[in-house]
Design a protein around this motif. Structure first.
Motif, PDB file in Angstrom:
ATOM      1  N   HIS A  13      82.118  -5.773  45.468  1.00  0.00           N
ATOM      2  CA  HIS A  13      82.512  -5.644  46.869  1.00  0.00           C
ATOM      3  C   HIS A  13      82.514  -4.190  47.313  1.00  0.00           C
ATOM      4  CE1 HIS A  13      84.558  -9.792  47.676  1.00  0.00           C
ATOM      5  NE2 HIS A  13      83.269  -9.863  47.453  1.00  0.00           N
ATOM      6  N   SER A  16      79.053  -3.198  47.944  1.00  0.00           N
ATOM      7  CA  SER A  16      78.532  -3.710  49.211  1.00  0.00           C
ATOM      8  C   SER A  16      78.963  -2.837  50.371  1.00  0.00           C
ATOM      9  CB  SER A  16      79.003  -5.154  49.422  1.00  0.00           C
ATOM     10  OG  SER A  16      78.461  -6.014  48.446  1.00  0.00           O
ATOM     11  N   ARG A  97      72.936 -19.681  51.203  1.00  0.00           N
ATOM     12  CA  ARG A  97      74.162 -19.274  51.885  1.00  0.00           C
ATOM     13  C   ARG A  97      74.318 -20.065  53.188  1.00  0.00           C
ATOM     14  NH1 ARG A  97      72.095 -14.509  49.642  1.00  0.00           N
ATOM     15  NH2 ARG A  97      73.571 -13.316  48.387  1.00  0.00           N
ATOM     16  N   PRO A 157      73.510  -7.316  50.124  1.00  0.00           N
ATOM     17  CA  PRO A 157      73.483  -8.781  50.205  1.00  0.00           C
ATOM     18  C   PRO A 157      74.067  -9.261  51.524  1.00  0.00           C
ATOM     19  CG  PRO A 157      75.266  -8.074  48.767  1.00  0.00           C
ATOM     20  CD  PRO A 157      74.505  -6.832  49.124  1.00  0.00           C
ATOM     21  N   LEU A 158      73.606 -10.414  51.975  1.00  0.00           N
ATOM     22  CA  LEU A 158      74.079 -11.007  53.222  1.00  0.00           C
ATOM     23  C   LEU A 158      74.929 -12.234  52.913  1.00  0.00           C
ATOM     24  CD1 LEU A 158      70.856 -10.852  55.438  1.00  0.00           C
ATOM     25  CD2 LEU A 158      72.599  -9.092  55.066  1.00  0.00           C
ATOM     26  N   ARG A 159      75.914 -12.474  53.769  1.00  0.00           N
ATOM     27  CA  ARG A 159      76.764 -13.650  53.573  1.00  0.00           C
ATOM     28  C   ARG A 159      76.246 -14.857  54.345  1.00  0.00           C
ATOM     29  NH1 ARG A 159      81.607 -14.163  57.236  1.00  0.00           N
ATOM     30  NH2 ARG A 159      81.139 -12.986  59.127  1.00  0.00           N
ATOM     31  N   GLN A 344      85.426 -11.673  62.732  1.00  0.00           N
ATOM     32  CA  GLN A 344      84.471 -10.829  62.009  1.00  0.00           C
ATOM     33  C   GLN A 344      83.450 -10.204  62.958  1.00  0.00           C
ATOM     34  OE1 GLN A 344      84.807 -10.090  58.908  1.00  0.00           O
ATOM     35  NE2 GLN A 344      82.827  -9.673  57.917  1.00  0.00           N
ATOM     36  N   GLU A 419      77.468  -9.118  53.321  1.00  0.00           N
ATOM     37  CA  GLU A 419      78.448  -9.689  52.388  1.00  0.00           C
ATOM     38  C   GLU A 419      79.390  -8.575  51.955  1.00  0.00           C
ATOM     39  OE1 GLU A 419      80.564 -12.056  50.962  1.00  0.00           O
ATOM     40  OE2 GLU A 419      78.719 -13.209  50.787  1.00  0.00           O
TER      41      GLU A 419
END
Length: 427
Positions: A13, A16, A97, A157-159, A344, A419
């Motif tokens: 994390h 990221s 995802r 990375p993408l969530r 978000q 992410e």
């Protein structure tokens, strides 16, 4: 330790967040201005939109290298409008995802005569970027492309898996491409809609709208040379009475703070009155009427009321034939912010544009939008942003955005899709 060898959850994390902070300054190095120039150079103006076929080829060249599979959808005979069927395209990159659907409009209105620059050539003057579609929505397409390009470059990375829907609803009167995709249940997850204003806004939704074209012809009882507006005067008087009544109604959508607050009200306006020049003899004319309506009123009731006013006025038009049809319909959007992803997105907008969290206000929009059909098809949560500055009109002469706004929108999209455990505070 190299990033790819770290196996701690916290370390991943933290990595990221580091990559997100690294990616944002690199947006300018992606060459996005050149990519935007390619999009602006293609004439996709309505009603014929001759360049939409070529535009899809440019999109293929831009998004395929990012790992997107692009597929054309066959034209649907039931939704062909002015100029015939036009292309619709879906771009997807599946990793398992959750999906975030991003509709992106390809067409624009036709350029007017007041342009002082070439509308199909991107012109830079300082930080301003002039060109037809830079605000709606070729600039947004480029912002999304740049965000995905820089995320790939730094390994962020993408969530969400972005699902891009390219359609031609922006300026065409009768080509309901996004409506067709909505009815086919193509959209997944929630929607990120990037055809709105640059503002710290929590989108409360929008009114619906319809455009009614009224044709007055074969006026045998009129005097040759009589003005077209005078022929339709009784109809215009009946519409004025309805307009006065609408001023007393209200929606449950708050107006923008700069508009004095209060609640949005439905409206009726005469868009144009033009003579029927193709016919000889008695005068006639065509009226184009716009009627915005609340979700509580609904489209059928709004249309019935409008047609009743036209019929009342038509009884006083001597010896004329009066016909009407709906040339455009856009559904209202209701409570699009009632979903789990808005917090978000607000943090992403703060990080991208520099808004203070306390500056956000909830307000709705007057104009209808093709995105309303997405809600009708079952997608409830719709996040909203865009490149439209207050005082600007979409597709107006010398339409322009700025380098800072495109990169701010791109940063917002990047932060939202990334992410990361939490989007950093804006610094």
């Amino acid at each position: 330790m190299p990033w790819d060898e770290q196996n701690s959850w916290n370390a991943i994390h933290e990595t990221s967040i580091d990559r997100l902070n690294m990616a944002a300054p690199l947006l300018g190095a992606t060459g996005w201005i050149d990519e935007l120039a390619q999009l602006v150079a293609v004439d996709t103006s309505a009603p014929d939109a001759p360049g939409c076929e070529r535009f899809t080829a440019v999109l293929q060249d831009q998004f395929a290298p990012l790992g997107f599979a692009l597929r054309r959808l066959p034209p649907d005979d039931g939704v062909a409008g002015e100029g015939g069927p036009r292309p619709q395209m879906i771009a997807e990159r599946r990793t398992g995802r959750p999906v975030c659907t991003i509709p992106l409009l390809m067409d624009t209105a036709a350029p007017g005569a007041l342009w002082s620059r070439q509308p199909f050539s991107l012109t830079r003057q300082g930080n301003r970027l002039f060109g037809l579609g830079t605000v709606s929505m070729k600039g947004a397409i480029t912002a999304v492309w740049a965000a995905l390009r820089v995320a790939d470059a730094v390994g962020l990375p993408l969530r969400f898996d972005p699902l891009l829907l390219f359609t031609t609803d922006g300026a065409a009167r009768r080509w309901p491409g996004l409506r067709h995709l909505a009815e086919q249940r193509v959209a997944e997850g929630h929607v990120l809609w990037l055809n709105g204003p640059v503002a710290p806004r929590i989108w409360a939704g929008s009114l619906g709208s319809l455009e009614l074209e009224i044709r007055v012809s074969d006026c045998g009882g009129c005097t040759p040379g009589q003005s077209p507006a005078s022929v339709a005067k009784p109809i215009l008087s009946a519409l004025a009475g309805l307009q006065s009544d609408l001023r007393r109604r209200s929606s449950r959508l708050p107006a923008a703070p700069d508009d004095g607050g209060g609640m949005l009200r439905p409206r009726l306006s005469v868009v144009s009155v033009r003579a029927n020049t193709e016919q000889a003899g008695p005068p006639g004319c065509t009226l184009l009427i716009n009627r915005s309506f609340t979700a509580e009123e609904g489209y059928p009731a709004a249309l019935d009321e409008l047609q009743a006013a036209v019929a009342h006025g038509a009884r006083e038009v001597p010896g004329c034939q009066v016909e009407s049809h709906v040339s455009r319909r856009l559904e209202p959007v209701i409570d699009p912010d009632r979903g789990p992803n808005w917090p978000q997105w607000l943090r992403a907008l703060s990080w991208g544009f520099g808004y203070a969290p306390s500056s956000f206000r909830r307000w709705g929009g007057m104009g209808g939008s093709a995105i309303g059909f997405m809600q009708q098809a079952g997608v409830r949560e719709i996040l909203a942003g865009g490149l439209l500055r207050r005082g600007q009109r979409l597709h107006a002469p010398d339409e322009h955005t700025t380098v800072e706004d495109v990169e701010a929108l791109s940063r917002s999209v990047l932060a939202y899709l990334a992410e990361v455990p939490q989007i950093p505070d804006y610094n």
